[in-house]
Design a protein around this motif. Structure first.
Motif, PDB file in Angstrom:
ATOM      1  N   SER A  10      17.623 -19.301 -15.815  1.00 44.52           N
ATOM      2  CA  SER A  10      18.487 -18.652 -16.816  1.00 44.52           C
ATOM      3  C   SER A  10      18.812 -19.622 -17.952  1.00 44.52           C
ATOM      4  CB  SER A  10      19.775 -18.162 -16.154  1.00 44.52           C
ATOM      5  OG  SER A  10      19.497 -17.195 -15.155  1.00 44.52           O
ATOM      6  N   CYS A  11      19.093 -20.861 -17.611  1.00 42.95           N
ATOM      7  CA  CYS A  11      19.333 -21.875 -18.653  1.00 42.95           C
ATOM      8  C   CYS A  11      18.076 -22.077 -19.498  1.00 42.95           C
ATOM      9  CB  CYS A  11      19.775 -23.188 -18.019  1.00 42.95           C
ATOM     10  SG  CYS A  11      21.431 -23.121 -17.269  1.00 42.95           S
ATOM     11  N   GLY A  12      16.903 -22.049 -18.826  1.00 47.40           N
ATOM     12  CA  GLY A  12      15.655 -22.130 -19.574  1.00 47.40           C
ATOM     13  C   GLY A  12      15.482 -20.946 -20.502  1.00 47.40           C
ATOM     14  N   GLY A  13      15.888 -19.748 -20.036  1.00 48.40           N
ATOM     15  CA  GLY A  13      15.822 -18.570 -20.892  1.00 48.40           C
ATOM     16  C   GLY A  13      16.686 -18.720 -22.131  1.00 48.40           C
ATOM     17  N   PHE A  14      17.852 -19.341 -21.992  1.00 48.68           N
ATOM     18  CA  PHE A  14      18.714 -19.544 -23.159  1.00 48.68           C
ATOM     19  C   PHE A  14      18.161 -20.616 -24.100  1.00 48.68           C
ATOM     20  CE2 PHE A  14      21.592 -16.399 -22.243  1.00 48.68           C
ATOM     21  CZ  PHE A  14      22.708 -16.427 -23.060  1.00 48.68           C
TER      22      PHE A  14
END
Length: 378
Positions: A10-14
């Motif tokens: 999820s952090c990578g998605g952001f």
């Protein structure tokens, strides 16, 4: 709500949505030349992205609770990947705009979906986790232009294609996301919010106002800080560096506030943020202090967006669409800030930029104080 691998993904998605939003600007010279565009026509690329973003937030809010979280997030990643690839390979400008709109739809779905799930999925740690999540948006916004600068704007199709491919591995981590989100807490929650002291409509209106105004300040400083500093006598290089520091401090501020959010309420953090932001914008009117004051604005404005969402969910647990409303409003605030602030600057002059923004920041502080009163438990 999330396995450890899904949190990292999820952090990578952001990081990716932050990079995507920041890629259009540095690529403008190249696609202006490729498609023979005027500056205003080239600017439609980012406008299409934001229109898609608002539509994505509203669309995926309609699907939230009807479809599983994994389906919504998976469709968002795929839309963003297809849109970015389409923008890279577009044979003409109308096709490129359609692709940017598609990428924006996915952007809005990820922005809304992950913010919504982080706001309700970590209990008392939600505020800290949301600040960490949104800090990674800033990481992407810094890395995106740096990547375009490193390879040259003429190679923007390769960068957009690489970005599209980077979305695909994140699909494999969606199995670590619970398919149904827990319901927000009821009338009692840490920080003293829950039962509304005023009508739900007025509380939501104040949250929308807070988000529209603070995103307007965020976009206003990012857009007008270089011009203001050059008007004060600073060189173009210094002005550009100071603006980069402003964005960097916004990212650093979100990482720094994460442990603070475990000890202090969202209300206290946002109140201090709005007060500090107002003071820093006032100091930015002093020529010798302006570059440092703008860095302070970045530090203080950083926690407002992610910290306000858990407060909103505790204050209005019955308003299912409250999160989508304020996230969409924040995007509209970013779009409207440019022309609105431009008109005010035409009347008052470039040197008035920090004072105009200071007045808006003071309104953010007033809205926060009203919200504290309006969401206090009777």
């Amino acid at each position: 709500m999330f396995s450890p691998a899904a949190v990292v993904a999820s952090c990578g998605g952001f990081v990716l949505i932050g990079a995507l939003q920041a890629l259009y600007g540095p690529a403008i010279p190249a696609f202006r030349e490729e498609f023979a565009l005027t500056p205003s026509a080239a600017g439609l690329g980012l406008s299409a992205h934001f229109v898609g973003g608002v539509a994505g937030v509203l669309l995926f809010d309609r699907l939230y609770g009807r479809l599983g979280n994994r389906q919504i997030l998976g469709a968002s990643y795929l839309l963003m990947a297809v849109g970015a690839a389409g923008f890279a390979l577009a044979p003409n400008w109308p096709t490129a705009l359609t692709a940017a709109l598609s990428a924006g739809l996915g952007f809005g779905g990820i922005d809304y979906g992950l913010n919504q799930l982080f706001a309700v999925g970590f209990g008392p740690r939600s505020t800290a986790m949301l600040n960490i999540l949104n800090a990674h948006f800033g990481v992407g916004a810094i890395l995106g232009p740096a990547l375009i600068g490193a390879v040259g704007s003429e190679h923007y199709p390769a960068v957009f294609l690489g970005f599209a491919l980077a979305n695909l591995p994140l699909l494999l981590c969606l199995k670590g996301v619970r398919d149904r989100a827990p319901q927000p807490a009821g009338s009692r929650a840490p920080g003293g919010t829950g039962a509304l002291g005023r009508s739900l409509g007025s509380v939501l209106a104040l949250f929308v106002a807070l988000y529209v105004l603070h995103v307007g300040i965020e976009a206003g400083v990012g857009g007008w800080e270089p011009t203001h500093l050059e008007t004060l006598g600073y060189g173009a290089g210094v002005a550009a560096t100071a603006t980069s520091v402003y964005w960097l401090m916004m990212t650093v501020g979100r990482f720094l506030v994460a442990p603070i959010a475990l000890r202090f309420s969202a209300q206290a953090i946002i109140t201090v943020s709005c007060a500090g932001m107002t003071v820093c914008l006032l100091l930015a009117a002093v020529p010798a202090l302006a570059p440092y004051a703008y860095a302070g604005v970045g530090l203080f404005i950083a926690p407002i967006f992610p910290t306000g969402l858990p407060w909103l969910h505790r204050a209005a647990p019955s308003a299912r669409r409250a999160g989508s409303l304020v996230i969409a409003a924040s995007m509209v605030g970013g779009v409207a800030a440019g022309p609105a602030l431009g008109k005010a600057i035409e009347a008052a002059g470039i040197r008035a930029v920090p004072l105009l923004l200071c007045g808006i920041s003071a309104l953010c502080l007033v809205a926060t104080l009203w919200l504290i009163r309006g969401t206090r438990v009777r």
